[in-house]
Design a protein around this motif. Structure first.
Motif, mmCIF file in Angstrom:
data_model
loop_
_atom_site.group_PDB
_atom_site.id
_atom_site.type_symbol
_atom_site.label_atom_id
_atom_site.label_comp_id
_atom_site.label_asym_id
_atom_site.label_seq_id
_atom_site.Cartn_x
_atom_site.Cartn_y
_atom_site.Cartn_z
ATOM 1 N N SER A 369 0.813 -1.087 -0.076
ATOM 2 C CA SER A 369 0.017 -0.011 -0.068
ATOM 3 C C SER A 369 0.835 1.142 -0.006
ATOM 4 C CB SER A 369 -0.772 -0.021 1.316
ATOM 5 O OG SER A 369 -0.053 0.135 2.466
ATOM 6 N N PRO A 370 0.245 2.429 -0.517
ATOM 7 C CA PRO A 370 1.230 3.362 -0.628
ATOM 8 C C PRO A 370 1.493 4.101 0.856
ATOM 9 C CG PRO A 370 -0.870 3.976 -1.937
ATOM 10 C CD PRO A 370 -1.023 2.688 -1.133
ATOM 11 N N VAL A 371 0.607 3.894 1.867
ATOM 12 C CA VAL A 371 1.206 4.060 3.474
ATOM 13 C C VAL A 371 2.114 3.399 3.982
ATOM 14 C CG1 VAL A 371 -0.755 2.793 4.472
ATOM 15 C CG2 VAL A 371 0.356 4.823 5.458
ATOM 16 N N ALA A 372 2.272 1.975 3.410
ATOM 17 C CA ALA A 372 3.435 1.305 3.944
ATOM 18 C C ALA A 372 4.659 1.822 3.186
ATOM 19 C CB ALA A 372 3.276 -0.136 3.403
ATOM 20 N N LYS A 373 4.424 2.091 1.843
ATOM 21 C CA LYS A 373 5.719 2.579 1.205
ATOM 22 C C LYS A 373 6.211 3.852 1.732
ATOM 23 C CE LYS A 373 5.819 0.573 -3.179
ATOM 24 N NZ LYS A 373 4.353 0.156 -3.730
ATOM 25 N N ALA A 374 5.073 4.733 2.340
ATOM 26 C CA ALA A 374 5.911 6.131 3.081
ATOM 27 C C ALA A 374 6.551 5.645 4.410
ATOM 28 C CB ALA A 374 4.401 6.757 3.332
ATOM 29 N N PHE A 375 6.034 4.635 4.882
ATOM 30 C CA PHE A 375 7.158 4.304 6.134
ATOM 31 C C PHE A 375 8.481 3.656 5.687
ATOM 32 C CE2 PHE A 375 2.902 3.969 8.542
ATOM 33 C CZ PHE A 375 3.182 4.677 9.412
ATOM 34 N N MET A 376 8.231 2.975 4.459
ATOM 35 C CA MET A 376 9.690 2.368 3.966
ATOM 36 C C MET A 376 10.585 3.480 3.626
ATOM 37 S SD MET A 376 9.537 -0.964 4.278
ATOM 38 C CE MET A 376 10.986 -1.736 2.904
ATOM 39 N N ASP A 377 9.927 4.582 2.841
ATOM 40 C CA ASP A 377 10.880 5.751 2.638
ATOM 41 C C ASP A 377 11.379 6.369 4.003
ATOM 42 O OD1 ASP A 377 10.142 5.424 -0.086
ATOM 43 O OD2 ASP A 377 8.650 6.960 -0.154
ATOM 44 N N LEU A 378 10.549 6.467 4.921
ATOM 45 C CA LEU A 378 10.923 6.948 6.164
ATOM 46 C C LEU A 378 12.003 6.318 6.808
ATOM 47 C CD1 LEU A 378 10.744 8.990 8.790
ATOM 48 C CD2 LEU A 378 8.930 7.421 9.571
ATOM 49 N N ALA A 379 11.865 4.958 6.461
ATOM 50 C CA ALA A 379 13.091 4.031 7.194
ATOM 51 C C ALA A 379 14.442 4.368 6.447
ATOM 52 C CB ALA A 379 12.846 2.830 7.134
ATOM 53 N N GLU A 380 14.478 4.665 5.003
ATOM 54 C CA GLU A 380 15.467 4.724 4.260
ATOM 55 C C GLU A 380 16.189 5.962 4.570
ATOM 56 O OE1 GLU A 380 15.268 4.688 -0.156
ATOM 57 O OE2 GLU A 380 14.181 2.512 0.338
ATOM 58 N N LYS A 381 15.285 6.965 5.048
ATOM 59 C CA LYS A 381 15.964 8.332 5.208
ATOM 60 C C LYS A 381 16.553 8.240 6.603
ATOM 61 C CE LYS A 381 13.759 11.547 2.352
ATOM 62 N NZ LYS A 381 12.281 11.452 2.457
ATOM 63 N N VAL A 382 15.842 7.475 7.576
ATOM 64 C CA VAL A 382 16.454 7.338 9.019
ATOM 65 C C VAL A 382 17.683 6.386 8.785
ATOM 66 C CG1 VAL A 382 16.210 6.124 11.120
ATOM 67 C CG2 VAL A 382 14.411 7.443 10.076
ATOM 68 N N ALA A 383 17.913 5.769 7.988
ATOM 69 C CA ALA A 383 19.108 4.823 7.806
ATOM 70 C C ALA A 383 20.216 5.634 7.037
ATOM 71 C CB ALA A 383 18.870 3.584 6.798
ATOM 72 N N GLN A 384 19.905 6.597 6.172
ATOM 73 C CA GLN A 384 20.710 7.509 5.528
ATOM 74 C C GLN A 384 21.412 8.681 6.370
ATOM 75 O OE1 GLN A 384 18.651 9.488 2.169
ATOM 76 N NE2 GLN A 384 18.449 7.458 1.221
ATOM 77 N N VAL A 385 20.406 9.146 7.350
ATOM 78 C CA VAL A 385 20.775 10.231 8.297
ATOM 79 C C VAL A 385 21.775 9.406 9.383
ATOM 80 C CG1 VAL A 385 19.316 12.001 7.896
ATOM 81 C CG2 VAL A 385 19.028 10.397 9.722
ATOM 82 N N GLN A 386 21.454 8.071 9.574
ATOM 83 C CA GLN A 386 22.213 7.461 10.425
ATOM 84 C C GLN A 386 22.955 6.130 9.861
ATOM 85 O OE1 GLN A 386 22.492 7.833 13.550
ATOM 86 N NE2 GLN A 386 20.760 9.329 13.820
ATOM 87 N N PRO A 387 24.185 6.452 9.009
ATOM 88 C CA PRO A 387 24.884 5.434 8.508
ATOM 89 C C PRO A 387 25.358 4.485 9.724
ATOM 90 C CG PRO A 387 25.983 7.530 8.337
ATOM 91 C CD PRO A 387 24.624 7.915 9.035
ATOM 92 N N LEU A 388 25.318 3.497 9.848
ATOM 93 C CA LEU A 388 25.983 2.475 10.837
ATOM 94 C C LEU A 388 27.381 2.232 10.452
ATOM 95 C CD1 LEU A 388 22.976 0.047 11.413
ATOM 96 C CD2 LEU A 388 24.013 1.719 12.809
ATOM 97 N N GLY A 389 28.141 1.824 11.546
ATOM 98 C CA GLY A 389 29.492 1.374 11.296
ATOM 99 C C GLY A 389 30.322 2.600 11.650
ATOM 100 N N ASP A 390 31.396 2.457 12.344
ATOM 101 C CA ASP A 390 32.392 3.563 12.681
ATOM 102 C C ASP A 390 33.563 3.368 11.761
ATOM 103 O OD1 ASP A 390 33.057 2.271 15.856
ATOM 104 O OD2 ASP A 390 33.189 1.502 14.114
ATOM 105 N N GLY A 391 33.300 3.010 10.892
ATOM 106 C CA GLY A 391 34.519 3.114 9.750
ATOM 107 C C GLY A 391 35.437 1.652 9.813
ATOM 108 N N ASP A 392 35.379 0.985 10.795
ATOM 109 C CA ASP A 392 36.312 -0.313 10.668
ATOM 110 C C ASP A 392 35.666 -1.450 11.010
ATOM 111 O OD1 ASP A 392 37.620 -0.390 14.340
ATOM 112 O OD2 ASP A 392 35.569 -0.103 13.212
#
Ligand code: ADP
Length: 407
Positions: A369-392
């Motif tokens: 559904s479009p609303v589920a997609k809106a949540f998936m987009d939000l998660a992508e943005k959250v993951a983008q602003v919060q890249p994991l791993g500290d480099g090593d």
């Protein structure tokens, strides 16, 4: 009174008698015991175990260590800390912000205890915390708080669906519901279990691929909610510290609405990597959101973005969109004024409410559904602003400690 030196001898003998079931030899011989320190009868033990080790087995070993060492005469207190080899390495290199307890200084550039930590309250610099340095949760990548200025704007709904959307994007996710005024996680995910307690630790409930903890799992439905400051603080500390959250990329924390003790307790107990503020575009709720944002700033928690909920309505048959609630322009203006981006826009959709009522949130109940997609987009943005791993950490760090289980 027995001196520390002889206590240490007895401690090591006791540890030698504890079996490592995986190696079929003593935990000392299998090198699980990294360090033993005794100071005025307080025993500090550091164990090292791979993150892949079965957690029940890990708890059994830790419990046995507590039991055996507490039984030694002269021991006043036992503290056991289990680390992964990687975390231990990082700490030895002086990269971990975890404050050391009674550890002897290691040769390789261990920072001084006053090290890079924040200064006293009101120190002035933008990165300085207003609270004492808090130790991160062992084995958890990022902590994200989902907050709102007032109740009923869809904060819990966003928290649950965001957690599930991140999980669908292959992250290991935990969800902690500390909404003391109305813990809704049990209903939203249709969970009726009570969490198991293994001696000194609470085991989160596992459902829909998430690790969950909520006050709602521990309360009777009709118990009155009259908790005040110190109790709220204690509960939140316990949920952050005494629950086994290890092996997570994200811990999403569903906060109570408003600005109060819970927010303070969270920020003082663990480093919070970011907060999201959920709001509807109505005037009042926007004002409350701005207040929430200001509070997080004071606590030195970065607000990563605003999530607007229920601003648009999509007609199911035609896909046509209506703005039904407040003025989207105003939200955009407010976001500019507060210098905080709009990270997600979740439309109003009866599927969301139905999913919540039936214990099957829309991200898993109606994934296309479009609303589920809106949540998936939000998660992508959250993951983008919060890249994991500290480099090593390489790929492992990026996808979480247990990502190999998914391949
Ligand atoms: P809060 O945590 O802010 O108090 P909830 O997440 O409990 O709010 O949501 C309040 C009510 O609004 C719930 O009945 C929920 O199902 C409904 N709701 C939330 N978001 C939406 C949405 N986008 N579309 C339709 N209903 C929603």
């Amino acid at each position: 009174m027995k001196d520390d030196f002889s206590i240490k001898g007895e401690v090591i003998t006791a540890l030698e008698a504890i079996d490592d079931p995986e190696a079929e030899e003593s935990i000392v011989d299998s090198h699980l015991v990294e360090q033993v320190e005794v100071d005025s009868g307080v025993v500090d033990v550091i164990l090292v175990m791979e993150s892949s080790r079965d957690r029940k087995e890990r708890f059994a070993i830790e419990d046995e260590v507590y039991d055996e060492l507490e039984a030694i005469a002269g021991v006043r207190e036992v503290k056991v800390k289990t680390m992964t080899p990687k975390a231990l390495e990082r700490e030895a290199r002086g990269e971990s912000p975890t404050p050391k307890r009674s550890e002897a200084p290691k040769p390789s550039g261990t920072p001084s205890p006053s090290g890079p930590g924040p200064g006293p309250k009101g120190g002035g610099g933008p990165q300085q915390a207003a609270t004492p340095p808090s130790a991160p949760i062992e084995g958890v990548g990022k902590v994200i708080a989902v907050a709102s200025g007032k109740g009923g704007v869809g904060k819990s709904t966003v928290a649950v669906n965001l957690a599930l959307a991140l999980q669908k994007q292959d992250f290991r996710v935990g969800l902690l519901d500390v909404d003391i005024y109305g813990p809704s996680l049990p209903t939203l995910l249709g969970v009726e279990e009570r969490p198991a307690v293994s001696n000194r630790r609470i085991l989160p409930i596992e459902a829909s691929g998430l690790r969950l903890m909520s006050l709602g799992f521990l309360m009777d439905e009709d118990s009155p909610v009259i908790w005040r400051g110190p109790i709220v603080t204690g509960i939140i500390r316990q949920f952050l510290r005494d629950v086994d959250w290890s092996g997570l990329d994200y811990l999403i924390v569903d906060m109570p609405p408003g600005t109060g003790d819970a927010q303070l307790a969270l920020a003082q107990t663990v480093p919070v990597d970011g907060a999201l503020i959920v709001t509807t575009p109505s005037d009042l709720s926007l004002l409350d959101a701005a207040r929430g944002l200001q509070m997080f700033k004071t606590l030195n928690v970065e607000v990563k973005g605003i999530v607007t909920n229920m601003a648009r309505f999509i007609v199911p048959s035609s896909g046509e969109e209506f703005f039904i609630f407040g003025d989207p322009e105003q939200v955009a203006k407010e976001s500019e004024r507060l210098e905080t981006p709009i990270l997600g826009e979740i439309p109003l959709d009866t599927k969301v409410r139905r999913g919540g009522d039936e214990g099957k949130p829309v991200v898993i109940g109606e994934p296309d559904s479009p609303v589920a997609k809106a949540f998936m987009d939000l998660a992508e943005k959250v993951a983008q602003v919060q890249p994991l791993g500290d480099g090593d950490d390489g790929e492992d760090g990026k996808k979480g400690l247990f990502s190999f289980l998914k391949s």
